[in-house]
Design a protein around this motif. Structure first.
Motif, PDB file in Angstrom:
ATOM      1  N   GLY A   1       0.888   7.266  -1.999  1.00 28.43           N
ATOM      2  CA  GLY A   1       0.985   6.131  -2.917  1.00 28.43           C
ATOM      3  C   GLY A   1       1.142   4.795  -2.227  1.00 28.43           C
ATOM      4  O   GLY A   1       1.334   3.776  -2.881  1.00 28.43           O
ATOM      5  N   VAL A   2       1.067   4.787  -0.898  1.00 27.33           N
ATOM      6  CA  VAL A   2       1.245   3.554  -0.127  1.00 27.33           C
ATOM      7  C   VAL A   2      -0.111   3.095   0.398  1.00 27.33           C
ATOM      8  O   VAL A   2      -0.804   3.840   1.079  1.00 27.33           O
ATOM      9  CB  VAL A   2       2.235   3.773   1.044  1.00 27.33           C
ATOM     10  CG1 VAL A   2       2.311   2.535   1.933  1.00 27.33           C
ATOM     11  CG2 VAL A   2       3.619   4.140   0.519  1.00 27.33           C
ATOM     12  N   ALA A   3      -0.479   1.856   0.058  1.00 27.52           N
ATOM     13  CA  ALA A   3      -1.718   1.250   0.549  1.00 27.52           C
ATOM     14  C   ALA A   3      -1.364   0.136   1.519  1.00 27.52           C
ATOM     15  O   ALA A   3      -0.487  -0.688   1.234  1.00 27.52           O
ATOM     16  CB  ALA A   3      -2.528   0.684  -0.613  1.00 27.52           C
ATOM     17  N   ILE A   4      -2.032   0.112   2.654  1.00 32.60           N
ATOM     18  CA  ILE A   4      -1.757  -0.885   3.689  1.00 32.60           C
ATOM     19  C   ILE A   4      -2.927  -1.862   3.756  1.00 32.60           C
ATOM     20  O   ILE A   4      -4.080  -1.447   3.881  1.00 32.60           O
ATOM     21  CB  ILE A   4      -1.505  -0.199   5.044  1.00 32.60           C
ATOM     22  CG1 ILE A   4      -0.270   0.710   4.915  1.00 32.60           C
ATOM     23  CG2 ILE A   4      -1.308  -1.235   6.150  1.00 32.60           C
ATOM     24  CD1 ILE A   4      -0.073   1.670   6.037  1.00 32.60           C
ATOM     25  N   HIS A   5      -2.612  -3.151   3.643  1.00 32.71           N
ATOM     26  CA  HIS A   5      -3.626  -4.203   3.617  1.00 32.71           C
ATOM     27  C   HIS A   5      -3.449  -5.121   4.818  1.00 32.71           C
ATOM     28  O   HIS A   5      -2.362  -5.666   5.025  1.00 32.71           O
ATOM     29  CB  HIS A   5      -3.509  -5.022   2.333  1.00 32.71           C
ATOM     30  CG  HIS A   5      -3.587  -4.202   1.088  1.00 32.71           C
ATOM     31  ND1 HIS A   5      -4.776  -3.856   0.503  1.00 32.71           N
ATOM     32  CD2 HIS A   5      -2.605  -3.618   0.348  1.00 32.71           C
ATOM     33  CE1 HIS A   5      -4.531  -3.116  -0.569  1.00 32.71           C
ATOM     34  NE2 HIS A   5      -3.219  -2.950  -0.680  1.00 32.71           N
ATOM     35  N   ALA A   6      -4.503  -5.286   5.582  1.00 33.09           N
ATOM     36  CA  ALA A   6      -4.484  -6.186   6.734  1.00 33.09           C
ATOM     37  C   ALA A   6      -4.833  -7.584   6.266  1.00 33.09           C
ATOM     38  O   ALA A   6      -5.844  -7.779   5.581  1.00 33.09           O
ATOM     39  CB  ALA A   6      -5.492  -5.715   7.781  1.00 33.09           C
ATOM     40  N   GLY A   7      -4.003  -8.550   6.623  1.00 31.95           N
ATOM     41  CA  GLY A   7      -4.336  -9.923   6.280  1.00 31.95           C
ATOM     42  C   GLY A   7      -3.118 -10.761   5.974  1.00 31.95           C
ATOM     43  O   GLY A   7      -1.985 -10.288   6.017  1.00 31.95           O
TER      44      GLY A   7
END
Length: 190
Positions: free
Chosen positions: A95-101
């Motif tokens: 359930g964890v989404a990792i977003h670069a930026g």
């Protein structure tokens, strides 16, 4: 335990998160996290959370461990992104989404409104006022969403958007920390 922080509650209680040595990265202390998650105890199950300046990921992974339906972690430092992805894999954190930026760029394109947002930018960056304006002005929040942030003791609380209402605040050591609630229909005040 250099460059490690422990999840203090929930499904992954006691599991360690690793993080890179990055200037300005300072995981929220255990004592503060315990208080914040006690404040959020009834709001977390099934919630959609955003950890906007994820850093170590301690706040976001803690929320997931305690029953959040989804958690988005936003981080700009490449080495720390590697640690966040490794931590998510080690925990099987589906359930964890990792977003670069960058945080503000993420908010400009965020699709779904969030129930709980953790905002803990590097203190020296001075981004808090701009981030709070973006959160409240771009449809990023559900009505009654909770926003957590902390400030160094020496800093003055910025002018807050009128749609945010203070719920809780405390001090621990050299930081003040706050929980606010988003009230989109709050009347303008003179």
């Amino acid at each position: 335990m250099r460059n490690k922080v422990r999840i203090i509650g929930g499904h992954w209680r006691g599991r360690l998160l690793t993080f890179a040595t990055v200037p300005g990265l300072r995981p929220t202390p255990d004592r503060v996290r315990e208080t914040v998650f006690n404040w959020l105890n009834f709001d977390l199950p099934g919630s959609h959370c955003l950890d906007l300046f994820a850093g170590s990921g301690a706040l976001g992974f803690e929320a997931a461990s305690r029953g959040a339906a989804s958690v988005s972690l936003v981080e700009s430092h490449p080495e720390q992104l590697t640690h966040l992805r490794a931590n998510a894999e080690r925990l099987a954190a589906t359930g964890v989404a990792i977003h670069a930026g960058e945080a503000l760029a993420f908010l400009a394109q965020a699709k779904a409104p969030f129930d709980i947002v953790f905002v803990d930018p590097p203190y020296a960056a001075g981004l808090l006022p701009e981030v709070l304006q973006a959160l409240t002005g771009q449809g990023c929040l559900q009505p009654l969403a909770k926003i957590y942030f902390e400030l160094p003791k020496r800093d003055v609380l910025p002018v807050m958007p009128k749609t945010l209402q203070l719920i809780k605040q405390q001090r621990a050591g050299q930081i003040h920390y706050y929980l606010w609630q988003y009230q989109p229909d709050a009347p303008d005040q003179p």
